[in-house]
Design an enzyme around this catalytic site. Structure first.
Site, PDB file in Angstrom:
ATOM      1  N   ARG A 104       0.856  -1.177   0.000  1.00 46.39           N
ATOM      2  CA  ARG A 104       0.000   0.000   0.000  1.00 46.39           C
ATOM      3  C   ARG A 104       0.890   1.223   0.000  1.00 46.39           C
ATOM      4  O   ARG A 104       1.639   1.455   0.937  1.00 46.39           O
ATOM      5  CB  ARG A 104      -0.873  -0.060   1.260  1.00 46.39           C
ATOM      6  CG  ARG A 104      -2.081   0.808   1.199  1.00 46.39           C
ATOM      7  CD  ARG A 104      -2.994   0.529   2.364  1.00 46.39           C
ATOM      8  NE  ARG A 104      -2.446   0.963   3.644  1.00 46.39           N
ATOM      9  CZ  ARG A 104      -3.186   1.229   4.705  1.00 46.39           C
ATOM     10  NH1 ARG A 104      -4.499   1.095   4.652  1.00 46.39           N
ATOM     11  NH2 ARG A 104      -2.648   1.608   5.835  1.00 46.39           N
ATOM     12  N   THR A 108      -0.588   7.580  -1.394  1.00 45.74           N
ATOM     13  CA  THR A 108      -1.874   7.473  -2.106  1.00 45.74           C
ATOM     14  C   THR A 108      -2.793   6.431  -1.480  1.00 45.74           C
ATOM     15  O   THR A 108      -4.002   6.431  -1.731  1.00 45.74           O
ATOM     16  CB  THR A 108      -1.642   7.054  -3.568  1.00 45.74           C
ATOM     17  OG1 THR A 108      -1.088   5.721  -3.556  1.00 45.74           O
ATOM     18  CG2 THR A 108      -0.683   7.989  -4.275  1.00 45.74           C
ATOM     19  N   ASP A 200       0.872  -2.691  12.270  1.00 45.49           N
ATOM     20  CA  ASP A 200       1.281  -3.100  10.920  1.00 45.49           C
ATOM     21  C   ASP A 200       1.592  -4.591  10.934  1.00 45.49           C
ATOM     22  O   ASP A 200       2.601  -5.026  11.512  1.00 45.49           O
ATOM     23  CB  ASP A 200       2.510  -2.290  10.488  1.00 45.49           C
ATOM     24  CG  ASP A 200       2.829  -2.525   9.022  1.00 45.49           C
ATOM     25  OD1 ASP A 200       3.029  -3.703   8.636  1.00 45.49           O
ATOM     26  OD2 ASP A 200       2.873  -1.552   8.251  1.00 45.49           O
ATOM     27  N   ASP A 203       5.066  -5.758   9.462  1.00 42.50           N
ATOM     28  CA  ASP A 203       6.199  -5.396  10.323  1.00 42.50           C
ATOM     29  C   ASP A 203       6.238  -6.275  11.576  1.00 42.50           C
ATOM     30  O   ASP A 203       7.309  -6.710  12.005  1.00 42.50           O
ATOM     31  CB  ASP A 203       6.119  -3.921  10.730  1.00 42.50           C
ATOM     32  CG  ASP A 203       6.559  -3.000   9.597  1.00 42.50           C
ATOM     33  OD1 ASP A 203       7.220  -3.490   8.665  1.00 42.50           O
ATOM     34  OD2 ASP A 203       6.236  -1.798   9.657  1.00 42.50           O
TER      35      ASP A 203
HETATM   36  C1  PRP Z   1      -1.060  -4.397   4.604  1.00 40.17           C
HETATM   37  C2  PRP Z   1      -1.939  -5.613   4.774  1.00 40.17           C
HETATM   38  C3  PRP Z   1      -2.822  -5.561   3.551  1.00 40.17           C
HETATM   39  C4  PRP Z   1      -3.009  -4.071   3.374  1.00 40.17           C
HETATM   40  C5  PRP Z   1      -4.359  -3.692   3.901  1.00 40.17           C
HETATM   41  O1  PRP Z   1      -0.053  -4.648   3.716  1.00 40.17           O
HETATM   42  O2  PRP Z   1      -1.215  -6.820   4.890  1.00 40.17           O
HETATM   43  O3  PRP Z   1      -2.258  -6.145   2.407  1.00 40.17           O
HETATM   44  O4  PRP Z   1      -1.985  -3.409   4.129  1.00 40.17           O
HETATM   45  O5  PRP Z   1      -4.640  -2.368   3.634  1.00 40.17           O
HETATM   46  P1  PRP Z   1      -5.737  -1.923   2.560  1.00 40.17           P
HETATM   47  O6  PRP Z   1      -6.943  -2.758   2.822  1.00 40.17           O
HETATM   48  O7  PRP Z   1      -5.939  -0.476   2.863  1.00 40.17           O
HETATM   49  O8  PRP Z   1      -5.177  -2.151   1.192  1.00 40.17           O
HETATM   50  P2  PRP Z   1       1.090  -3.547   3.396  1.00 40.17           P
HETATM   51  O9  PRP Z   1       0.679  -2.743   2.203  1.00 40.17           O
HETATM   52  O10 PRP Z   1       1.424  -2.798   4.639  1.00 40.17           O
HETATM   53  O11 PRP Z   1       2.299  -4.451   2.923  1.00 40.17           O
HETATM   54  P3  PRP Z   1       3.151  -5.526   3.740  1.00 40.17           P
HETATM   55  O12 PRP Z   1       2.267  -6.736   3.973  1.00 40.17           O
HETATM   56  O13 PRP Z   1       4.258  -5.839   2.813  1.00 40.17           O
HETATM   57  O14 PRP Z   1       3.618  -4.911   5.031  1.00 40.17           O
HETATM   58  N1  URA Z   2      -2.162  -2.662   7.126  1.00 42.47           N
HETATM   59  C1  URA Z   2      -1.804  -3.137   8.347  1.00 42.47           C
HETATM   60  O1  URA Z   2      -0.840  -3.926   8.447  1.00 42.47           O
HETATM   61  N2  URA Z   2      -2.491  -2.727   9.417  1.00 42.47           N
HETATM   62  C2  URA Z   2      -3.526  -1.880   9.334  1.00 42.47           C
HETATM   63  O2  URA Z   2      -4.136  -1.561  10.360  1.00 42.47           O
HETATM   64  C3  URA Z   2      -3.891  -1.403   8.059  1.00 42.47           C
HETATM   65  C4  URA Z   2      -3.196  -1.817   6.976  1.00 42.47           C
END
Ligand code: PRP
Ligand code: URA
Length: 209
Positions: A104, A108, A200, A203
């Site tokens: 994400r 944006t 997160d 993370d």
């Molecule tokens: C997180 C999570 C989802 C997304 C959810 O991933 O694992 O994929 O955010 O948010 P949304 O519904 O608003 O799209 P992130 O983009 O942080 O990537 P990561 O798993 O690599 O940390």
């Molecule tokens: N992605 C995450 O990992 N946590 C949130 O709360 C939203 C998006």
């Protein structure tokens, strides 16, 4: 309109509370996500079709049931979805795993694709997309569309925590996709993080913060 299945089994709720706690470290977080995924997989696979086959027990011949129909595919959204794969594959070892890399964009909030590798017969499989967090719904709706563009028609979405906004987005854009979720939280904050959520997920799973 798709159905939202809230899987609120006490074992899942207890483990989810441990995951939400900010004191829970990386290893426990990872183990808990895997355990919850196994428990949720039990519900997500509840309607798999069965057929009777003939077998022979040590006592006699008999008819007994086995899973039939479409083969399964598990599609984690990278990174955090990876933490849910082993817990499901433990129950359905014949499932193939496809990966979709999306992150994400912090400005944006739109999903950016960076990786994709799917089983060659993906369109013939019954697919379960897995991602612990359903926040704005941008990542999940994009992943679903991605699979539909490749001819997939049988798709379920399995998440740990959802915000009402994300659930609405999936239901509006993909009314044919049922959602399986352990908890629906209150709202998103100004950074589009789920409140109370668990922070997160990527993370915390991989220790990158
Ligand atoms: C997180 C999570 C989802 C997304 C959810 O991933 O694992 O994929 O955010 O948010 P949304 O519904 O608003 O799209 P992130 O983009 O942080 O990537 P990561 O798993 O690599 O940390
Ligand atoms: N992605 C995450 O990992 N946590 C949130 O709360 C939203 C998006």
């Amino acid at each position: 309109m798709s159905t939202v299945h809230v899987i609120d089994h006490p074992l899942i709720q207890h483990k989810l509370t441990l995951m939400r706690n900010k004191e829970t470290g990386c290893k426990d977080f990872r183990d808990l996500l895997e355990e919850i995924s196994t428990l949720m997989a039990y519900e997500v696979t509840r309607n798999l079709p069965l057929e009777e086959i003939e077998i022979e027990t040590p006592i006699c011949k008999c008819k007994s049931k086995v899973i039939t129909g479409k083969k399964l595919g598990i599609v984690p959204i990278l990174r955090a979805g990876l933490g849910m794969v082993d817990g499901i594959v433990r129950l359905v070892p014949a499932a193939k795993v496809g990966h979709i890399g999306l992150y994400r964009d912090p400005q944006t909030l739109k999903p950016v694709e960076y990786y994709c590798k799917l089983p060659p017969d993906v369109e013939e499989r019954e697919l379960i997309i897995v991602d612990p967090m359903l926040a704005t719904g941008g990542s999940s709706t994009a992943a679903i569309q991605f699979l539909k563009d490749r001819g997939c028609s049988s798709i379920k979405l399995m998440c740990l925590i959802g915000a009402p906004e994300g659930i609405r987005a999936v239901q509006e854009i993909h009314p044919d996709v049922d959602i399986y979720i352990a908890a629906i939280d209150e709202r998103l904050n100004e950074h589009s993080y789920i409140v109370p959520g668990l922070g997160d997920a990527g993370d915390r799973l991989f220790g990158t913060k």
